[in-house]
Design an enzyme around this catalytic site. Structure first.
Site, short mmCIF file in Angstrom:
data_model
loop_
_atom_site.label_atom_id
_atom_site.label_comp_id
_atom_site.label_asym_id
_atom_site.label_seq_id
_atom_site.Cartn_x
_atom_site.Cartn_y
_atom_site.Cartn_z
N ASP A 42 28.43 -15.10 -28.14
CA ASP A 42 29.19 -16.29 -28.52
C ASP A 42 29.85 -15.95 -29.86
O ASP A 42 29.46 -15.01 -30.56
CB ASP A 42 28.29 -17.54 -28.63
CG ASP A 42 29.14 -18.83 -28.63
OD1 ASP A 42 30.37 -18.74 -28.80
OD2 ASP A 42 28.55 -19.92 -28.47
C1 BGC Z 1 31.55 -21.82 -28.67
C2 BGC Z 1 31.95 -21.16 -27.36
C3 BGC Z 1 33.40 -20.79 -27.40
C4 BGC Z 1 33.66 -19.90 -28.60
C5 BGC Z 1 35.11 -19.47 -28.73
C6 BGC Z 1 31.97 -21.01 -29.88
O1 BGC Z 1 31.80 -21.74 -31.04
O2 BGC Z 1 30.16 -22.03 -28.70
O3 BGC Z 1 31.68 -22.02 -26.30
O4 BGC Z 1 33.78 -20.18 -26.21
O5 BGC Z 1 33.30 -20.60 -29.77
O6 BGC Z 1 35.88 -20.55 -29.12
#
Ligand code: BGC
Length: 761
Positions: free
Chosen positions: A236
């Site tokens: 993530d």
């Molecule tokens: C989120 C993800 C997301 C990623 C990119 C993170 O903060 O938890 O779900 O895909 O950011 O934006």
């Protein structure tokens, strides 16, 4: 370089050519959304973007800020889509998302998110499907199939046990393995095995003290070795703690880029011997394979700004409206107040009717191509009168006088109409990625408005807009009908109008329980934890599994949802087949549309399977089917259950276990509207586990070889009363080792060793 060159990318060849530094560069992103190119060897960069319910492609390519992205269709977020209980519908949405990703030059769409809704308070529940792993896993798998059918990759997220926003980058989800396997991993397992997402995104949090991004058990032992996953694991955004630790555990790609910090640490770790180069090779190979697989979609640099095109945008807006109507859940409909007559005089009350809340905040927030509101769509469909009063102020800027005026206008409008349709829900600030809610109540001024409108007009219909469950028990009795509209995407306004006027027949079902009060929720006392830990003390008893086990009343149960039609269930036949150690049960029954309009029913099969020693849920959803039926039409549904549907995860032997005994099967329209019941006797070979020095007398007697060996020992001079049922009832729980020391029993430690050898031979 464009996609066509990269299609010829030979992963083995490139890998063999890469220097240590290049490999390390490759496994960490560039900017927010791109993989690192290796120009020298013709490796292009691909683009990853959110996701999940629309494409959030930023023109600058590196903006995490929202509002900067190219317009794209905002489909209903997962809380709504999950309520359709229809994987085919999710696959259709997935295909459309894949087409938009292609048009917007996105090679991997960051979704679906399939985390379990452990608590209604989780700020991100609007992005997740259900409190149940079967619904989450099936809907997630279908979305993946749809997106990937267009040559676009997906990212199944957030793996795993990411069920809250509070302290999400550090908190340790303290959860036992049985609970993980049966509840929190089960949906991921299904989606990985059924749909092979091109990437899996590991979550921010720790699990039992270990960061998901550094958890070898999770990323390698379970995901790859057990489930057979052969795609890429991406972090993530910002979930990497120390990249070398991640690579060692099975992480392949760090996102976003860390301006060399991650790669430098990896190079140093390989040089000092703390990271095997083979682990880095595996990660680099996964990145190259992903790039090779999706590079064909890269837009040539001279192709101009990416855009959907007006034809596709219009087509997908219409699709979004159809899908949204399929997601609305009709919670109640007293006296058949819905659907409304087109010529009725309707007072539409509530700012949400004019200013819809249609998606959640955070990384998934996209810029829609257009935006319907329910007021406008009702006015378009109505042949009668539609009046409007805002009723409340979404910015909560109204002072007492302004508030009084809003209330008075609403009451006047309601009094003058045949029916009042009141739009209430959670303001955007109430729920978002990044924080959790502290209660599930609607804003007090909206409840006050509801009572005032109900006093003015008994024919009250409530339409809810909320990403996650709200309490209805304190006002439910005042409404004749309630539509749970969740967040319905950009065409939700039209969908609500379609449902209210009966252009569409509601068929959504609750994928999460609406409890009477938050205090009834199983995680209530543990959520969201403190000091870096959250205990999943309720174990497998999540959602309806808990409310059913505790026999708690709820406002609306899991699986509930009404239609403008009625459905009859009949002719349940269940048959058990055993093929060696793999039992299957085939279940068939008939559903008939007994009403006067076409509609859809979601038939649900709940299973109650035996277990001698473990607490198991009363019933668990093991299959479901959404089907369309014309008035008077019947269809026979056949569902097949396999061993896993009967099994629990044995906490001690760490294996899926099916016990012989009577399995109860319930078929119905919700978890608490069970219409048909059957039972089958399941008989399977029970696994035989070794006995040890701590095994109890009862365990010896229950063990097929143990009872023989113990019996033989007792006959040849031991105390034969030990096998007497009355004796076993009292001392059966004592380890044989200790009973053996009692005067006259004669099981010395040498004798016990010999007996164990015989038993475990
Ligand atoms: C989120 C993800 C997301 C990623 C990119 C993170 O903060 O938890 O779900 O895909 O950011 O934006």
């Amino acid at each position: 370089m464009n996609g066509n060159d990269a299609e010829r990318l030979d992963v083995d060849e490139v890998l063999a050519e890469l220097t240590l530094e290049e490999k390390a560069t490759l496994i960490s992103g560039v900017g927010f959304w791109n993989t690192a190119p290796i120009e020298r060897l013709g490796v292009p960069s691909i683009t990853l973007s959110d996701g999940p319910h629309g494409v959030r492609r930023s023109p600058q390519g590196d903006q995490i800020g929202i509002g900067e992205s190219y317009p794209a269709t905002c489909f209903p977020p997962a809380a709504a889509l999950g309520s359709s209980w229809d994987p085919e519908l999710a696959e259709t949405v997935g295909r459309a998302l894949g087409q938009e990703a292609n048009a917007l030059d996105v090679q991997v769409l960051l979704g679906p998110g399939i985390n379990i809704k452990r608590s209604p308070l989780c700020g991100r529940n609007f992005e997740y499907f259900s409190e149940d792993p079967l619904v989450s896993g099936e809907m997630g798998a279908a979305l993946i199939r749809g997106v990937q059918s267009q040559g676009v990759g997906t990212s199944l997220k957030h793996f795993a046990a990411n069920n809250q926003e509070t302290d999400r980058l550090r908190v340790s989800a303290d959860v036992d393995e049985r609970t993980l396997r049966e509840i929190y991993l089960a949906g991921f397992e299904r989606a990985v095995k059924d749909a092979a997402p091109s990437t899996v995104m590991c979550s921010y949090n720790r699990i039992n003290g270990v960061y998901a991004s550094e958890d070898r058990w999770l990323l390698t032992d379970v995901l790859r070795d057990e489930w057979g996953y052969d795609g890429l694991v991406v972090s993530d955004w910002g979930a990497v703690n120390e990249l070398p630790n991640g690579v060692r555990a099975g992480l392949d790609l760090e996102m976003p880029g860390t301006a060399g910090v991650g790669p430098d640490a990896v190079v140093a770790a390989v040089r000092n011997g703390s990271l095997e180069e083979a682990a880095l090779d595996a990660a680099a190979r996964a990145v190259l394979t992903l790039v090779a697989r999706h590079a064909a979609g890269i837009r040539p640099a001279d192709a101009g700004e990416p855009a959907l095109g007006s034809e596709r945008a219009a087509e997908h807006h219409a699709l979004a409206r159809m899908v949204a109507a399929r997601c609305v859940v009709l919670l109640k409909n007293e006296g058949g107040i819905l659907p409304l007559k087109r010529d009725a005089s309707i007072a539409v009350i509530g700012e949400f009717a004019r200013t819809p809340r249609y998606q959640g905040a955070g990384s998934s927030q996209i810029v829609p191509t257009e935006l319907d509101n329910a007021l406008g769509e009702l006015q378009r469909l109505s042949t009668g009168t539609v009046t409007f009063a805002a009723g409340y102020d979404l910015d909560q800027a109204a002072d007492d006088a302004a508030h009084g005026n809003l209330l008075a206008e609403a009451v006047a409008a309601a009094s003058a109409a045949d029916v009042a349709v009141l739009f209430i829900g959670l303001p955007a600030a109430a729920e978002s990625e990044g924080f959790d809610r502290t209660n599930i109540d609607l804003p007090a001024e909206q409840i006050q408005l509801l009572h005032a409108v109900a006093d003015a007009n008994q024919n009250l219909v409530v339409v809810l807009s909320n990403g996650s469950v709200v309490r209805v028990s304190d006002w439910d009795a005042r409404a004749h009908a309630i539509l749970e509209g969740w967040l319905l995407g950009q065409a939700g306004g039209g969908a609500i109008a379609d449902i209210l006027f009966g252009v569409a027949n509601p068929s959504g079902r609750l994928a999460e329980t609406i409890p009477l009060r938050i205090e009834d929720n199983p995680s209530y006392l543990n959520f969201p934890g403190a000091f870096g830990h959250v205990s999943y003390g309720e174990g497998v008893f999540v959602g309806y599994r808990w409310y059913d086990a505790r026999k708690l009343q709820v406002s609306y149960p899991f699986g509930h949802g009404l239609s403008y039609s009625q459905f009859g269930y009949s002719d349940l036949v269940a048959e058990f087949h055993a093929d060696g150690a793999t039992p299957t049960i085939s279940v068939s029954f008939t559903i008939t549309n007994t009403g006067s309009v076409a509609g859809r029913e979601v038939a649900q099969l709940y299973v109650q399977a035996p277990s001698r020693d473990l607490e198991r849920p009363e019933r668990e959803l093991r299959a479901f089917r959404s089907l369309a039926l014309e008035p008077g039409e019947s269809q026979t549904v056949t569902l097949t259950l396999g061993a896993r549907d009967l099994a629990y995860f044995h906490p001690e032997y760490k294996e899926w276990t099916v016990e012989s005994g009577t399995v109860l099967l319930h078929v119905g329209a919700s978890s608490r509207d069970l219409r048909l019941q059957a039972s089958v006797d399941v008989s399977v070979q029970q696994p035989v586990h070794p006995l040890d020095h701590d095994s109890t007398l009862a365990e010896w007697l229950a063990h097929p070889r143990g009872s023989r060996v113990l019996g033989g020992m007792l006959q040849s001079g031991g105390d034969s009363s030990l096998a007497d049922p009355d004796t076993v009832a009292v001392i059966g729980s004592m380890p044989l080792k200790r009973i053996g020391r009692f005067p006259g029993v004669g099981i010395t430690s040498e004798v016990l060793d010999r007996m164990l050898q015989q038993v475990n031979a």
